[in-house]
Motif scaffolding. Sequence first.
Motif, PDB file in Angstrom:
ATOM      1  N   HIS A 262       0.820  -1.211   0.000  1.00  0.00           N
ATOM      2  CA  HIS A 262       0.000   0.000   0.000  1.00  0.00           C
ATOM      3  C   HIS A 262       0.859   1.269   0.000  1.00  0.00           C
ATOM      4  CE1 HIS A 262      -3.885   1.844   0.371  1.00  0.00           C
ATOM      5  NE2 HIS A 262      -3.678   2.370   1.558  1.00  0.00           N
ATOM      6  N   GLY A 263       2.016   1.207   0.634  1.00  0.00           N
ATOM      7  CA  GLY A 263       2.909   2.360   0.707  1.00  0.00           C
ATOM      8  C   GLY A 263       4.053   2.288  -0.279  1.00  0.00           C
ATOM      9  N   SER A 264       3.757   1.911  -1.506  1.00  0.00           N
ATOM     10  CA  SER A 264       4.826   1.774  -2.505  1.00  0.00           C
ATOM     11  C   SER A 264       5.600   3.069  -2.696  1.00  0.00           C
ATOM     12  CB  SER A 264       4.248   1.317  -3.845  1.00  0.00           C
ATOM     13  OG  SER A 264       3.354   2.290  -4.375  1.00  0.00           O
ATOM     14  N   HIS A 265       4.914   4.218  -2.520  1.00  0.00           N
ATOM     15  CA  HIS A 265       5.585   5.515  -2.702  1.00  0.00           C
ATOM     16  C   HIS A 265       6.514   5.827  -1.538  1.00  0.00           C
ATOM     17  CE1 HIS A 265       2.061   6.104  -0.293  1.00  0.00           C
ATOM     18  NE2 HIS A 265       2.273   7.379  -0.093  1.00  0.00           N
ATOM     19  N   HIS A 266       6.313   5.188  -0.392  1.00  0.00           N
ATOM     20  CA  HIS A 266       7.275   5.314   0.713  1.00  0.00           C
ATOM     21  C   HIS A 266       8.509   4.452   0.432  1.00  0.00           C
ATOM     22  CE1 HIS A 266       4.120   7.333   2.820  1.00  0.00           C
ATOM     23  NE2 HIS A 266       3.447   6.252   3.136  1.00  0.00           N
ATOM     24  N   GLN A 267       8.263   3.244  -0.031  1.00  0.00           N
ATOM     25  CA  GLN A 267       9.359   2.309  -0.272  1.00  0.00           C
ATOM     26  C   GLN A 267      10.228   2.746  -1.443  1.00  0.00           C
ATOM     27  OE1 GLN A 267       8.172  -1.752  -0.202  1.00  0.00           O
ATOM     28  NE2 GLN A 267       9.984  -2.497  -1.277  1.00  0.00           N
ATOM     29  N   HIS A 268       9.593   3.192  -2.509  1.00  0.00           N
ATOM     30  CA  HIS A 268      10.306   3.604  -3.731  1.00  0.00           C
ATOM     31  C   HIS A 268      10.195   5.126  -3.894  1.00  0.00           C
ATOM     32  CE1 HIS A 268      10.829  -0.579  -5.061  1.00  0.00           C
ATOM     33  NE2 HIS A 268       9.593  -0.786  -4.633  1.00  0.00           N
ATOM     34  N   HIS A 269      10.489   5.851  -2.815  1.00  0.00           N
ATOM     35  CA  HIS A 269      10.212   7.294  -2.799  1.00  0.00           C
ATOM     36  C   HIS A 269      10.990   8.064  -3.852  1.00  0.00           C
ATOM     37  CE1 HIS A 269      13.929   7.716  -0.399  1.00  0.00           C
ATOM     38  NE2 HIS A 269      13.481   6.678   0.294  1.00  0.00           N
ATOM     39  N   ASP A 270      12.255   7.703  -4.092  1.00  0.00           N
ATOM     40  CA  ASP A 270      13.028   8.435  -5.103  1.00  0.00           C
ATOM     41  C   ASP A 270      12.426   8.257  -6.494  1.00  0.00           C
ATOM     42  OD1 ASP A 270      14.828   9.476  -3.281  1.00  0.00           O
ATOM     43  OD2 ASP A 270      16.303   7.878  -3.567  1.00  0.00           O
ATOM     44  N   LEU A 271      12.085   7.013  -6.831  1.00  0.00           N
ATOM     45  CA  LEU A 271      11.459   6.737  -8.123  1.00  0.00           C
ATOM     46  C   LEU A 271      10.113   7.438  -8.223  1.00  0.00           C
ATOM     47  CD1 LEU A 271      11.814   2.969  -9.170  1.00  0.00           C
ATOM     48  CD2 LEU A 271      12.320   4.994 -10.543  1.00  0.00           C
ATOM     49  N   PHE A 272       9.340   7.367  -7.148  1.00  0.00           N
ATOM     50  CA  PHE A 272       8.011   7.988  -7.148  1.00  0.00           C
ATOM     51  C   PHE A 272       8.124   9.489  -7.404  1.00  0.00           C
ATOM     52  CE2 PHE A 272       4.522  10.067  -4.772  1.00  0.00           C
ATOM     53  CZ  PHE A 272       3.437   9.522  -5.446  1.00  0.00           C
ATOM     54  N   VAL A 273       9.033  10.159  -6.740  1.00  0.00           N
ATOM     55  CA  VAL A 273       9.208  11.601  -6.944  1.00  0.00           C
ATOM     56  C   VAL A 273       9.584  11.888  -8.392  1.00  0.00           C
ATOM     57  CG1 VAL A 273      10.668  13.579  -6.355  1.00  0.00           C
ATOM     58  CG2 VAL A 273       9.693  12.162  -4.538  1.00  0.00           C
ATOM     59  N   ARG A 274      10.486  11.083  -8.955  1.00  0.00           N
ATOM     60  CA  ARG A 274      10.886  11.296 -10.346  1.00  0.00           C
ATOM     61  C   ARG A 274       9.711  11.074 -11.301  1.00  0.00           C
ATOM     62  NH1 ARG A 274      15.703   8.350  -9.271  1.00  0.00           N
ATOM     63  NH2 ARG A 274      15.237   6.755 -10.826  1.00  0.00           N
ATOM     64  N   HIS A 275       8.972   9.999 -11.067  1.00  0.00           N
ATOM     65  CA  HIS A 275       7.853   9.695 -11.956  1.00  0.00           C
ATOM     66  C   HIS A 275       6.763  10.757 -11.873  1.00  0.00           C
ATOM     67  CE1 HIS A 275       9.004   5.161 -11.986  1.00  0.00           C
ATOM     68  NE2 HIS A 275       9.515   5.785 -13.014  1.00  0.00           N
ATOM     69  N   VAL A 276       6.426  11.191 -10.663  1.00  0.00           N
ATOM     70  CA  VAL A 276       5.386  12.214 -10.510  1.00  0.00           C
ATOM     71  C   VAL A 276       5.857  13.534 -11.094  1.00  0.00           C
ATOM     72  CG1 VAL A 276       4.035  13.559  -8.843  1.00  0.00           C
ATOM     73  CG2 VAL A 276       4.299  11.093  -8.530  1.00  0.00           C
TER      74      VAL A 276
END
Length: 286
Positions: A262-276
């Motif tokens: 459920h917290g994939s954006h916490h686990q992969h936060h660097d990737l998530f920030v780049r993708h968003v």
Amino acid sequence: MTSHTHQTAPTQHVEANRIRFAYRRFGKTGGVPLVFNQHFTGTMDHWDPAVTDGLAKDREVVLFNNAGVSSSSGEVPTSFAETGANAVAFIKALGLRQVDVLGFSIGGLVAQEITLAEPELVRRLVLVGTGPRSGESMDTGTPEGNRIFGATYEHPDDLWLSVFFTPSEASQAAGREFLKRFRLRSKDRDPEVNEKVAPAQRAAIAKWGAKRERPYDYLKAIQQPTLVVNGSNDVIIYTINSYILQQNLPNAQLIIYPDSAHGSHHQHHDLFVRHVTMFLDQERGA
């Protein structure tokens, strides 16, 4: 660029709909702000600084507590249509004419309602760990989720290790790092929610998830470019619901992160920030 960060941004208040909304704003001003909508029983301090500060490098970030949650006044509505209407009133009270909207978990349900109610207000939409009306197991909650929320924990924060992360060693290690970041802000932290919040939000979830005819047709009205994000094994709002969103929204793309929940954006936060960041920057020609 404001000098504030997730840890230092002061809590401010604005009134709308007879509600005194608590909020924080920080990041690079001048563009379209990104408004965050939070998960079940979550407050402004439940956001991950790695995500909020990461995104604030390129845009202004707006965190807030909706009606009845933590440091905001009022009562928590028992429908997400009402919660969305309150969010719209909050955004307009800030004098914002156009925003990007991010919603996590039940915040994603609110984000959909904001967009349906005020399509001219929303430029782009980010839906994380969430689902559609009448989504799979969204009316009663998943068996796994009910067990997780019904268990007792030696340390209260350990609940989030089960909610947001898979049992794998790598995911749990990422979870422990998240918990460190989660507690970094020590001054002016939001109080935990009161006992009225969870029952009201559960009632709203039941209404949203209730079975109905042609449940996904409403998604055709959301024309905004949408980024749907989830983990490969979300047991709180099943990952299949993210596929349903992407398949039924007219202009959506989907990212599924590996070995995450459920917290994939916490686990992969660097990737998530780049993708968003890439997604939100597309209309700027970036």
